[in-house]
Design an enzyme around this catalytic site. Structure first.
Site, PDB file in Angstrom:
ATOM      1  N   HIS A 140       0.797  -1.234   0.000  1.00  0.00           N
ATOM      2  CA  HIS A 140       0.000   0.000   0.000  1.00  0.00           C
ATOM      3  C   HIS A 140       0.828   1.283   0.000  1.00  0.00           C
ATOM      4  O   HIS A 140       0.534   2.229   0.738  1.00  0.00           O
ATOM      5  CB  HIS A 140      -0.952   0.000   1.208  1.00  0.00           C
ATOM      6  CG  HIS A 140      -2.050  -1.019   1.116  1.00  0.00           C
ATOM      7  ND1 HIS A 140      -2.497  -1.554  -0.064  1.00  0.00           N
ATOM      8  CD2 HIS A 140      -2.825  -1.602   2.082  1.00  0.00           C
ATOM      9  CE1 HIS A 140      -3.483  -2.410   0.160  1.00  0.00           C
ATOM     10  NE2 HIS A 140      -3.688  -2.479   1.456  1.00  0.00           N
ATOM     11  N   HIS A 214      -9.808   2.102   0.411  1.00  0.00           N
ATOM     12  CA  HIS A 214      -9.715   1.023   1.395  1.00  0.00           C
ATOM     13  C   HIS A 214     -10.764   1.106   2.504  1.00  0.00           C
ATOM     14  O   HIS A 214     -10.464   0.822   3.671  1.00  0.00           O
ATOM     15  CB  HIS A 214      -8.304   1.018   1.998  1.00  0.00           C
ATOM     16  CG  HIS A 214      -7.806  -0.333   2.399  1.00  0.00           C
ATOM     17  ND1 HIS A 214      -8.365  -1.056   3.425  1.00  0.00           N
ATOM     18  CD2 HIS A 214      -6.811  -1.099   1.920  1.00  0.00           C
ATOM     19  CE1 HIS A 214      -7.706  -2.198   3.555  1.00  0.00           C
ATOM     20  NE2 HIS A 214      -6.761  -2.260   2.651  1.00  0.00           N
ATOM     21  N   GLU A 353     -11.535  -3.731  -2.907  1.00  0.00           N
ATOM     22  CA  GLU A 353     -10.589  -2.751  -3.446  1.00  0.00           C
ATOM     23  C   GLU A 353     -10.419  -2.997  -4.938  1.00  0.00           C
ATOM     24  O   GLU A 353      -9.860  -4.009  -5.347  1.00  0.00           O
ATOM     25  CB  GLU A 353      -9.237  -2.905  -2.740  1.00  0.00           C
ATOM     26  CG  GLU A 353      -9.300  -2.770  -1.234  1.00  0.00           C
ATOM     27  CD  GLU A 353      -8.137  -3.495  -0.552  1.00  0.00           C
ATOM     28  OE1 GLU A 353      -6.976  -3.124  -0.772  1.00  0.00           O
ATOM     29  OE2 GLU A 353      -8.401  -4.450   0.203  1.00  0.00           O
TER      30      GLU A 353
HETATM   31  C1  GLA Z   1      -5.120  -5.226   2.010  1.00  0.00           C
HETATM   32  C2  GLA Z   1      -4.204  -6.389   2.047  1.00  0.00           C
HETATM   33  C3  GLA Z   1      -4.335  -7.101   3.336  1.00  0.00           C
HETATM   34  C4  GLA Z   1      -4.102  -6.184   4.501  1.00  0.00           C
HETATM   35  C5  GLA Z   1      -5.029  -4.998   4.382  1.00  0.00           C
HETATM   36  C6  GLA Z   1      -4.736  -3.961   5.408  1.00  0.00           C
HETATM   37  O1  GLA Z   1      -6.402  -5.560   1.801  1.00  0.00           O
HETATM   38  O2  GLA Z   1      -4.415  -7.258   0.970  1.00  0.00           O
HETATM   39  O3  GLA Z   1      -3.423  -8.181   3.387  1.00  0.00           O
HETATM   40  O4  GLA Z   1      -2.775  -5.760   4.514  1.00  0.00           O
HETATM   41  O5  GLA Z   1      -4.917  -4.400   3.132  1.00  0.00           O
HETATM   42  O6  GLA Z   1      -4.661  -4.463   6.691  1.00  0.00           O
END
Ligand code: GLA
Length: 388
Positions: A140, A214, A353
């Site tokens: 991210h 997110h 997402e």
């Molecule tokens: C995304 C990732 C997860 C986790 C979340 C945040 O969805 O794929 O593995 O890291 O973000 O906690």
């Protein structure tokens, strides 16, 4: 007895005038219920930067609150089947928690949504090293991704919809990524109960970009328990299996016969405890679905539908993107107290997402995430709320 016999002519005139006034008043109150946007101070970051909160409301009372820190949606209130509004996203009630302990609640994610393996990639013969903030991988955007910067905001007023345009100039080399990246994200709330998110970006050097949003959704309401009873449909025949570090293996595997098959809508809960190796790697659902669309087709299409039988709320996800990460809130572990006033536990919210596939910069067969100077990165996703 007839109307004209009970009342005098003057009384009848008065009654008529009162009726006329009532009609005019109710018509003007309907007209007054147009979309609106307001601004208030939210707080100051540890670095001393001022953060504002904008409230976007539509004619039906749907209300979305967004702060300039991380472009975070802090609250999203939509009606249930009886017209009652509830906040359907997880969040915090203060800036400090967003700065120090946010598992990406509601945030804009960039420069690269999800993981890049070994926190490195090569582009045009140059090797780039990124922040390894998730084991040996980058997640991210790195240590200080777009979820942790203050965006410049501009209101976009309107009648049938209102928007908030957020801009951030990410300098060349930030978190290891090449190129000055000029990013704009426009959040719009429409009278059709949609939250539309339009992303665009330009660069002055070849780079990679993969932006997403997110929010952790719980259509029964923030803090109401788990999303295991929610019914999910995903328009995908395939998904991208992962290794133990949650990096795609490169394979596009059929969902047929696996817990990943959401082509017929089904409850989320039962699959979560499957002993499928993929489910064990993810500790639940934390995978990218390959949406059913022709490669290169960037038309807006319905990708997923989420339904909560209890409240009747439905959320459609429409996108121009080729992939969808469905994350079932597996890492929520009871250490965070949220904006609901209660503690969040595993599965209390889920993320949908929209994105290009994880680790695409190292997977030449995946749709490309490269952005070159002169080109514009563009992506749109709509979260549309209704009832059933
Ligand atoms: C995304 C990732 C997860 C986790 C979340 C945040 O969805 O794929 O593995 O890291 O973000 O906690």
């Amino acid at each position: 007895m007839k109307f004209y016999m009970i009342f005098s002519r003057a009384q009848r005139g008065l009654v008529f005038a009162a009726c006329l006034l009532a009609v005019v008043l109710s018509a003007s109150s309907i007209m007054a219920a147009s979309a609106s946007i307001t601004k208030s101070e939210y707080g100051t970051t540890a670095d001393g930067e001022a953060v504002d909160e904008y409230t976007l409301t539509n004619a039906n009372g749907m209300e979305v609150k967004i702060i300039t820190y991380g472009g975070i949606v802090t609250s999203l209130r939509v009606p249930d089947r009886n017209g009652n509004l509830d906040d359907v996203v997880l969040g915090f009630d203060n800036l400090q928690d967003y700065e120090t302990r946010n598992p990406y609640f509601g945030a804009i994610i960039g420069r690269y949504g999800n993981r890049i393996g070994n926190a490195s990639f090569s582009l045009d013969g140059e090797d780039y090293t990124l922040a390894a903030n998730n084991g040996e991988n980058t997640l991210h955007g790195g240590n200080k991704g777009f979820d942790k910067v203050v965006w410049t905001a501009e209101e976009i007023p309107g009648d049938a919809e209102v928007g908030l345009s957020l801009n951030y100039l990410s300098p060349d080399g930030e978190e290891g990524y090449p190129g000055n990246l000029d990013v704009t994200v426009v959040y719009t709330v429409t009278d059709d109960n949609e939250l539309r998110i339009e992303y665009s970006a330009t660069t002055d050097k070849p780079t990679v970009v993969n932006l997403t949003h997110h929010s952790y959704f719980n259509l029964a309401g923030n803090g109401s328990g788990t999303i295991y009873d929610h019914i999910l449909w995903i328009d995908a025949d395939r998904y991208t299996p992962i290794d133990a570090g949650l990096i795609p293996t490169g394979e596009l595997a059929p969902v047929d016969g696996t817990p990943f098959d959401f082509r017929v809508a089904k409850a989320i809960g039962p699959g979560i405890r499957s002993n499928d190796e993929q489910m064990i790697f993810g500790r639940g659902y934390d995978h990218n679905w390959v949406l059913n669309r022709e490669e290169g087709n960037t038309e807006m299409e319905l990708a997923a539908r989420l339904y909560d039988p209890g409240s009747g709320r439905v959320m459609d996800v429409l996108t121009t993107e080729p992939g969808l990460q469905f994350y079932s809130g597996n890492f929520l572990d009871g250490t965070l107290v949220g904006s609901s006033g209660g503690m969040y536990r595993q599965g209390d919210g889920l993320c949908l997402e929209t994105q290009h596939f994880p680790d695409s910069p190292n997977k030449p067969d995946f749709p490309s995430t490269t952005l070159n100077p002169g080109d514009t990165y563009e992506s749109t996703t709509i979260y549309r709320f209704g009832v059933d």
